[in-house]
Design an enzyme around this catalytic site. Structure first.
Site, short mmCIF file in Angstrom:
data_model
loop_
_atom_site.label_atom_id
_atom_site.label_comp_id
_atom_site.label_asym_id
_atom_site.label_seq_id
_atom_site.Cartn_x
_atom_site.Cartn_y
_atom_site.Cartn_z
N PRO A 130 -1.79 -5.27 12.49
CG PRO A 130 -2.63 -6.70 14.17
CD PRO A 130 -1.36 -6.28 13.50
CB VAL A 131 -4.82 -0.68 11.46
CG1 VAL A 131 -6.26 -0.93 11.06
CG2 VAL A 131 -4.59 0.79 11.74
CG HIS A 180 -8.11 -2.48 7.86
ND1 HIS A 180 -8.68 -2.29 6.63
CD2 HIS A 180 -6.78 -2.69 7.62
CE1 HIS A 180 -7.76 -2.35 5.69
NE2 HIS A 180 -6.59 -2.60 6.26
N1 NAI Z 1 -4.22 0.28 7.67
C1 NAI Z 1 -4.27 0.00 6.38
O1 NAI Z 1 -5.33 0.12 5.75
C2 NAI Z 1 -3.03 -0.45 5.69
C3 NAI Z 1 -1.95 -0.82 6.44
N2 NAI Z 1 -0.80 -1.24 5.82
C4 NAI Z 1 0.30 -1.60 6.71
O2 NAI Z 1 1.32 -0.60 6.64
C5 NAI Z 1 2.55 -1.19 7.08
C6 NAI Z 1 3.69 -0.82 6.13
O3 NAI Z 1 3.50 -1.43 4.88
P1 NAI Z 1 4.53 -1.11 3.68
O4 NAI Z 1 4.85 0.33 3.64
O5 NAI Z 1 3.99 -1.77 2.47
O6 NAI Z 1 5.83 -1.90 4.16
P2 NAI Z 1 7.36 -1.57 3.74
O7 NAI Z 1 8.14 -2.78 4.08
O8 NAI Z 1 7.41 -1.06 2.35
O9 NAI Z 1 7.78 -0.37 4.69
C7 NAI Z 1 7.93 -0.49 6.08
C8 NAI Z 1 8.92 0.55 6.50
O10 NAI Z 1 8.97 0.58 7.93
C9 NAI Z 1 10.33 0.83 8.29
N3 NAI Z 1 10.53 0.44 9.69
C10 NAI Z 1 10.48 -0.80 10.22
N4 NAI Z 1 10.73 -0.74 11.54
C11 NAI Z 1 10.90 0.56 11.86
C12 NAI Z 1 11.16 1.27 13.06
N5 NAI Z 1 11.27 0.64 14.25
N6 NAI Z 1 11.31 2.60 13.00
C13 NAI Z 1 11.21 3.26 11.83
N7 NAI Z 1 10.94 2.65 10.66
C14 NAI Z 1 10.79 1.32 10.67
C15 NAI Z 1 11.13 0.00 7.30
O11 NAI Z 1 12.48 0.41 7.26
C16 NAI Z 1 10.35 0.27 6.01
O12 NAI Z 1 10.86 1.41 5.32
C17 NAI Z 1 2.28 -2.70 7.19
O13 NAI Z 1 2.00 -3.01 8.54
C18 NAI Z 1 1.04 -2.87 6.35
O14 NAI Z 1 0.31 -4.03 6.67
C19 NAI Z 1 -0.67 -1.27 4.47
C20 NAI Z 1 -1.73 -0.89 3.68
C21 NAI Z 1 -3.01 -0.50 4.21
C1 PYR Z 2 -2.80 -4.11 3.33
C2 PYR Z 2 -4.07 -3.62 3.83
O1 PYR Z 2 -4.36 -3.65 5.00
C3 PYR Z 2 -5.02 -3.11 2.87
O2 PYR Z 2 -4.66 -2.66 1.78
O3 PYR Z 2 -6.22 -3.14 3.18
#
Ligand code: NAI
Ligand code: PYR
Length: 316
Positions: free
Chosen positions: A125-126, A179
């Site tokens: 959660p950002v 968010h």
């Molecule tokens: N703030 C926002 O508006 C948004 C936030 N997100 C968040 O972004 C995050 C990532 O989502 P995705 O890329 O879809 O997931 P994903 O599973 O495709 O990628 C996550 C990556 O993090 C890496 N990782 C995990 N632990 C690590 C560590 N300790 N050190 C280095 N790398 C590590 C994994 O190996 C993987 O490549 C999630 O928390 C998601 O909820 C996603 C979309 C929008």
């Molecule tokens: C996954 C997420 O936080 C978004 O797309 O809003």
């Protein structure tokens, strides 16, 4: 002191979000050097080679390579996207247990490098994660921010564009707060073509009779969940948002963006990160714009603050 070379960005986490954000940074030619770090080093290497392979056809060559935490020492910005693809039918706050350990580990490594730039938190959660990274890093408030409701605000504008048939860039205003599910459209701030949105609709009743602000707000809140249900995650919207924030900071554009930043008395809140309009400069998040919200909007912001604070309790 914030570094002044303004040309090096590190992305930690090269999953769906990190890799797409890297692509957006490369296609916009935002920096000289982009370094990718992932828990799975081979994944970061694969993404960096794949991104670099398009250099012949990019407007500007951004040197992309894989690296390690020592690369953060002279980086201007570190973008943190570690975590996992959002599970369907869940909430961002429910990701806390999974994400917090990863983010803590990343922040410790980044700070051990001697980093003194700006952390842009994306991991969910950002708002909680940005607060946690700020506390844990010991960096000044300006140097840690989350993407906040910048994506939700862009979604609101896009949906208004869809509903009215007009270009979303005609829309002004903000989605504010968490968010997450407690976010709200601050309708008192929303305008179209320079007119308050409610007045715009009233003045064009015959054209926009079917347009409902309640429905627009519901769609905005649900948009992320719907995309996750449809394709297993979101990446393009957040990647554009990250690139926009990176550009604004690196180029000292001083755009006002609803990033997640520390409220220290603003809107009557303390010790909480929420999405509020904030002036972004080369050193990160600066003045918060304190809007004249209605009582109802103020109550919604307070609700978001209480909720986010409750999830921060006990993390340190
Ligand atoms: N703030 C926002 O508006 C948004 C936030 N997100 C968040 O972004 C995050 C990532 O989502 P995705 O890329 O879809 O997931 P994903 O599973 O495709 O990628 C996550 C990556 O993090 C890496 N990782 C995990 N632990 C690590 C560590 N300790 N050190 C280095 N790398 C590590 C994994 O190996 C993987 O490549 C999630 O928390 C998601 O909820 C996603 C979309 C929008
Ligand atoms: C996954 C997420 O936080 C978004 O797309 O809003």
């Amino acid at each position: 002191m914030v570094t002044m070379n303004r040309n090096k960005v590190v992305i930690v986490g090269t999953g769906q979000v990190g890799a797409t954000a890297a692509f957006a940074i490369v296609t916009h030619g935002l920096c000289n050097e982009l370094v990718l770090i992932d828990h799975f080093a081979a994944k970061a290497t694969g993404e960096s080679h794949d991104l670099d392979d398009g250099s012949e056809f990019q407007d500007r060559h951004v040197k992309v390579r894989t690296g390690d935490y020592a690369d953060c020492r002279d980086a201007d910005i570190v973008v943190v996207t570690v975590g996992r693809k959002p599970p369907a039918n869940s909430t961002r706050l429910a990701e806390l247990g999974f994400t917090v350990g990863l983010v803590g580990d990343v922040v410790d490594h980044v700070m051990a490098s001697g980093f003194d730039g700006v952390i842009v938190m994306v991991s969910n959660p950002v708002d909680v994660m940005a607060w946690y990274a700020w506390k844990r890093s010991g960096l000044p408030r300006a140097q840690v921010l989350g993407t906040g409701t910048a994506l939700d605000t862009s979604r609101l504008k896009t949906i208004i564009g869809e509903e009215t048939g007009l270009d979303p860039r005609n829309v002004g205003g903000f989605v504010m707060g968490e968010h997450g599910d407690s976010q709200f459209a601050a309708w008192s701030t929303v305008s179209l073509g320079g007119k308050p949105f409610a007045k715009f609709l009233a003045d064009n009743q015959s054209r926009f009779a079917s347009v409902s602000t309640a429905e627009i707000e519901r769609k905005t809140r649900m948009r992320g969940n719907e995309i996750v249900a449809a394709k297993g995650g979101t990446n393009f919207g957040i990647a554009s948002t990250v690139a926009g924030i990176v550009q604004t900071i690196l180029w000292d554009e001083r755009r006002i963006v609803p990033v997640s930043t520390l409220l220290d008395g603003e809107y009557g809140e303390h010790d909480v990160f929420l999405g509020v309009p904030t002036e972004l400069r080369a050193n990160g998040a600066n003045e918060i714009v304190e809007l004249e919200l209605t009582e109802e909007e103020h109550a919604k912001l307070h609700h978001s603050a209480e909720l986010v604070r409750s999830y921060c309790e006990g993390l340190l």
